[in-house]
Design a protein around this motif. Structure first.
Motif, PDB file in Angstrom:
ATOM      1  N   THR B  17      -8.558  -5.615   3.235  1.00 35.96           N
ATOM      2  CA  THR B  17      -8.093  -4.728   4.312  1.00 35.96           C
ATOM      3  C   THR B  17      -6.952  -3.828   3.814  1.00 35.96           C
ATOM      4  N   VAL B  18      -6.064  -4.395   2.994  1.00 31.98           N
ATOM      5  CA  VAL B  18      -4.982  -3.570   2.424  1.00 31.98           C
ATOM      6  C   VAL B  18      -5.587  -2.462   1.575  1.00 31.98           C
ATOM      7  N   SER B  19      -6.559  -2.845   0.764  1.00 35.59           N
ATOM      8  CA  SER B  19      -7.215  -1.876  -0.109  1.00 35.59           C
ATOM      9  C   SER B  19      -7.854  -0.766   0.723  1.00 35.59           C
ATOM     10  N   ARG B  20      -8.485  -1.157   1.849  1.00 34.58           N
ATOM     11  CA  ARG B  20      -9.116  -0.144   2.716  1.00 34.58           C
ATOM     12  C   ARG B  20      -8.071   0.800   3.297  1.00 34.58           C
ATOM     13  N   ALA B  21      -6.926   0.240   3.678  1.00 33.24           N
ATOM     14  CA  ALA B  21      -5.854   1.080   4.227  1.00 33.24           C
ATOM     15  C   ALA B  21      -5.402   2.099   3.183  1.00 33.24           C
ATOM     16  N   LEU B  22      -5.264   1.626   1.938  1.00 33.70           N
ATOM     17  CA  LEU B  22      -4.778   2.507   0.869  1.00 33.70           C
ATOM     18  C   LEU B  22      -5.794   3.593   0.538  1.00 33.70           C
ATOM     19  N   ASN B  23      -7.077   3.272   0.733  1.00 37.30           N
ATOM     20  CA  ASN B  23      -8.103   4.272   0.437  1.00 37.30           C
ATOM     21  C   ASN B  23      -8.487   5.072   1.675  1.00 37.30           C
ATOM     22  N   ASN B  24      -7.665   4.908   2.730  1.00 40.62           N
ATOM     23  CA  ASN B  24      -7.857   5.687   3.954  1.00 40.62           C
ATOM     24  C   ASN B  24      -9.259   5.501   4.519  1.00 40.62           C
ATOM     25  N   SER B  25      -9.736   4.257   4.492  1.00 35.98           N
ATOM     26  CA  SER B  25     -11.079   3.945   4.972  1.00 35.98           C
ATOM     27  C   SER B  25     -11.143   4.095   6.488  1.00 35.98           C
ATOM     28  N   THR B  26     -12.310   4.460   6.983  1.00 31.53           N
ATOM     29  CA  THR B  26     -12.491   4.592   8.434  1.00 31.53           C
ATOM     30  C   THR B  26     -12.881   3.257   9.068  1.00 31.53           C
ATOM     31  N   ILE B  28     -11.138   0.573   9.257  1.00 31.32           N
ATOM     32  CA  ILE B  28     -10.061  -0.133   9.957  1.00 31.32           C
ATOM     33  C   ILE B  28      -9.334   0.821  10.909  1.00 31.32           C
ATOM     34  N   SER B  29      -8.674   0.266  11.904  1.00 29.19           N
ATOM     35  CA  SER B  29      -8.044   1.107  12.937  1.00 29.19           C
ATOM     36  C   SER B  29      -6.832   1.847  12.369  1.00 29.19           C
ATOM     37  N   GLN B  30      -6.522   2.948  12.992  1.00 34.43           N
ATOM     38  CA  GLN B  30      -5.395   3.757  12.571  1.00 34.43           C
ATOM     39  C   GLN B  30      -4.099   2.940  12.644  1.00 34.43           C
ATOM     40  N   GLU B  31      -4.008   2.129  13.680  1.00 36.30           N
ATOM     41  CA  GLU B  31      -2.798   1.331  13.911  1.00 36.30           C
ATOM     42  C   GLU B  31      -2.599   0.323  12.758  1.00 36.30           C
ATOM     43  N   THR B  32      -3.686  -0.371  12.389  1.00 36.19           N
ATOM     44  CA  THR B  32      -3.609  -1.324  11.269  1.00 36.19           C
ATOM     45  C   THR B  32      -3.229  -0.600   9.979  1.00 36.19           C
ATOM     46  N   LYS B  33      -3.861   0.536   9.773  1.00 38.46           N
ATOM     47  CA  LYS B  33      -3.603   1.338   8.570  1.00 38.46           C
ATOM     48  C   LYS B  33      -2.106   1.645   8.453  1.00 38.46           C
ATOM     49  N   GLU B  34      -1.540   2.146   9.538  1.00 36.79           N
ATOM     50  CA  GLU B  34      -0.130   2.527   9.511  1.00 36.79           C
ATOM     51  C   GLU B  34       0.791   1.334   9.265  1.00 36.79           C
ATOM     52  N   ARG B  35       0.417   0.192   9.899  1.00 39.93           N
ATOM     53  CA  ARG B  35       1.209  -1.017   9.732  1.00 39.93           C
ATOM     54  C   ARG B  35       1.197  -1.460   8.249  1.00 39.93           C
ATOM     55  N   ILE B  36       0.020  -1.357   7.637  1.00 36.32           N
ATOM     56  CA  ILE B  36      -0.103  -1.782   6.234  1.00 36.32           C
ATOM     57  C   ILE B  36       0.663  -0.834   5.310  1.00 36.32           C
ATOM     58  N   LEU B  37       0.522   0.463   5.541  1.00 36.40           N
ATOM     59  CA  LEU B  37       1.201   1.435   4.673  1.00 36.40           C
ATOM     60  C   LEU B  37       2.719   1.274   4.779  1.00 36.40           C
ATOM     61  N   LYS B  38       3.193   0.970   5.993  1.00 34.12           N
ATOM     62  CA  LYS B  38       4.619   0.751   6.181  1.00 34.12           C
ATOM     63  C   LYS B  38       5.076  -0.490   5.390  1.00 34.12           C
ATOM     64  N   ALA B  39       4.249  -1.522   5.435  1.00 31.91           N
ATOM     65  CA  ALA B  39       4.564  -2.757   4.705  1.00 31.91           C
ATOM     66  C   ALA B  39       4.603  -2.503   3.190  1.00 31.91           C
ATOM     67  N   CYS B  40       3.659  -1.690   2.701  1.00 36.84           N
ATOM     68  CA  CYS B  40       3.622  -1.351   1.261  1.00 36.84           C
ATOM     69  C   CYS B  40       4.963  -0.738   0.861  1.00 36.84           C
ATOM     70  N   GLN B  41       5.427   0.155   1.718  1.00 34.88           N
ATOM     71  CA  GLN B  41       6.673   0.848   1.430  1.00 34.88           C
ATOM     72  C   GLN B  41       7.856  -0.140   1.447  1.00 34.88           C
ATOM     73  N   GLU B  42       7.895  -0.966   2.482  1.00 36.37           N
ATOM     74  CA  GLU B  42       8.996  -1.920   2.627  1.00 36.37           C
ATOM     75  C   GLU B  42       9.054  -2.907   1.461  1.00 36.37           C
ATOM     76  N   LEU B  43       7.874  -3.366   1.056  1.00 45.42           N
ATOM     77  CA  LEU B  43       7.834  -4.377  -0.013  1.00 45.42           C
ATOM     78  C   LEU B  43       7.856  -3.746  -1.403  1.00 45.42           C
ATOM     79  N   GLY B  44       7.772  -2.428  -1.448  1.00 41.19           N
ATOM     80  CA  GLY B  44       7.769  -1.750  -2.744  1.00 41.19           C
ATOM     81  C   GLY B  44       6.472  -1.962  -3.510  1.00 41.19           C
TER      82      GLY B  44
END
Lengths: 329, 329
Positions: B17-26, B28-44
């Motif tokens: 699911t993280v991988s899908r978020a990073l590849n901007n897959s359709t 997964i939901s937009q909300e999940t995508k944003e939550r994951i991308l934010k986490a990527c940033q926070e965790l570096g």
């Protein structure tokens, strides 16, 4: 296109054996190695760098971020870096920040996504916070400008020394109201030359006037524009932060019929090739960009080879180059 | 440094699911995508390009092989290429062949080991055999010089037209014994200008003399050395293959006190910035390197996006730039 499996089948060995041959492993015989390499060539098999990167964690690439590729000083640095690393089997990912902080940040992100093994950066208005996270995970060498307190190797020429030599020369030639076009406000190279300027003025009992000090983006176009502003303020000499800016000043003087060296002295910095070929050749300071690039690459390669070189600081001594753009006494 | 698994754990989702978020897959939901991308940033967490390359078969890199980075014409081309591809999220692997065939071959090997998605090359003395294997497996665009019969897109300015315009101008100014310093014998850009030179001489009933035709490696140093050879043969004008070579000729004339335009006319090619700033500004031909670089990048990007552009040939019209290095009549 042939795969590693095709080569293995052709040679009657396992894919692992082919991989060992390609990595020049000592676990297989020289004869087998040669047979496999020959087969790779015949079948047109090329190992994939991405796959190899994942295993070895090495990309065999170096990232170089420079402010302006069309400025010959930076082109010389690039040539120095590339000639050094290529001899060691590395390639260069060249990034041209155009002196923009947002571009620089974009490139740092891009490069640290596993695209290179280390980074050489000539930073734009650097601050520690901009680089400290990246410097922790990626070997990094800074050149020209440094960020105070950042734990990376740094190489530059001695900007205080170069600035001192050239401003002393200008005063010796009789100039008294010397306008200065600096780089960005956080450029340490520019600030060091400015510090030298102020010290030399003081030592010669010339009053410092902040009205004839201008910060800039260090381009040809700005030299052209800022020449007018300084001349309006009655300067008898202009010291430009680099030769490219000085050439902008010179172009303005041509257009207005202002006599260089008589009406206004002009000095630059860098000693790029064309500065010696101007109608009135430019007095400047030689930084030897190619050598600086080679030495920056050497510092990075030492880090990549596991040698402890963190926080190593190298300062090269620049040379004053006296030509005719400042009057002779 | 955080891994994809850390991000997945933190968000309570699978690594896929993280991988899908990073590849901007359709998927997964937009909300999940944003939550994951934010986490990527926070965790570096940073996705690794090598890993992504293996999956997507894309490196998001373009290789550019140029003959000489310190020649401003090529620096302008590099800037054109990089500005174009960077806007599309690609990085530039810059390779400086130094006009050496062995370097060029080494870079082609290096780049095609999965280090870039496509190659733009300004080849050195090109022959079809040198590139046809690589062109089959890697999208490739040639610029400036082409290899006869090779199935790749090609962009250059019209060298026959540019050569014709400048030699016609030289003859119009009264020059009759025009020496020519060419590039390499298999450089098509050089050969086209040479063909124009011979045609214009013929059209003007001037006898062709092969004694005043010299092939070269197109450097400043060769311009300096070959100027003497041509002047010994009594030429009244020298047409150099590029401005850098012309500047070498000019430097020789300075040193020997030979008057440019009166004793000998000098013409170059490329219109690099400094050619307008010489004591006696250089008559030349403007090729617009930045535009050429941008258009070459455009051709390559079209190929990378799956558009059929193979064998597309673009020819830009260069402009004659008349200055004072040739006498005015």
């Amino acid at each position: 296109m042939a795969t590693i499996k095709d080569v293995a089948k052709y040679c009657g060995v396992s894919a692992m054996t082919v991989s060992r041959a390609l990595n020049n492993s000592t676990e297989i015989s020289q004869e087998t190695k040669e047979r496999i390499l020959k087969a790779c060539q015949e079948l047109g098999y090329k190992p994939n760098n991405a796959a190899r990167s994942l295993i070895t964690k090495k990309t065999k690439m170096v990232g170089l971020i420079i402010p302006d590729i069309t400025n010959q000083y930076y082109a010389n640095i690039s040539k120095g870096v590339s000639s050094y690393i290529e001899a060691l089997g590395y390639g260069l990912v060249l990034c041209n920040s155009d002196r923009k902080k947002t571009n620089e940040q974009g490139y740092l992100d891009f490069l640290t996504e596993g695209r290179c093994d280390g980074i050489i950066i000539l930073p734009v208005n650097p601050q520690k916070e901009d680089y400290e996270q990246i410097a922790k995970i990626t070997p990094m060498v800074m050149a020209d400008n440094y960020a105070e307190g950042l734990d990376v190797s740094f190489i530059s020429s001695d900007n205080y020394y170069g600035g001192t030599k050239i401003v002393e020369h200008l005063i010796k030639q009789g100039y008294r109201r010397i306008g200065i076009i600096l780089g960005g406000e956080r450029s340490t190279a520019s600030n060091e030359r400015f510090r030298a300027y102020k010290t030399v003025l003081k030592n010669n009992n010339i009053e410092f006037d902040e009205n004839i000090v201008i910060y800039s983006n260090a381009t040809f176009e700005e030299g052209f524009i800022l020449a007018e502003k300084l001349l309006e303020k009655g300067v008898d000499c202009i010291f430009a932060i680099n030769d490219t800016v000085a050439m902008g000043v010179i172009k303005y003087c041509y257009l207005k019929g202002i006599k260089i060296s008589e009406d206004v002295g002009i000095a630059g910095y860098d000693n790029i090739e064309q500065s010696s070929m101007l109608p009135i050749p430019l007095t400047t300071v030689d930084q030897n960009g190619k050598l600086l690039g080679q030495m920056a690459a050497g510092l990075l390669m030492d880090q990549l080879n596991g040698e402890t070189v963190k926080n190593k600081v190298i300062t090269l001594e620049p040379k004053l180059v006296i030509r005719k753009s400042c009057r002779e006494i």
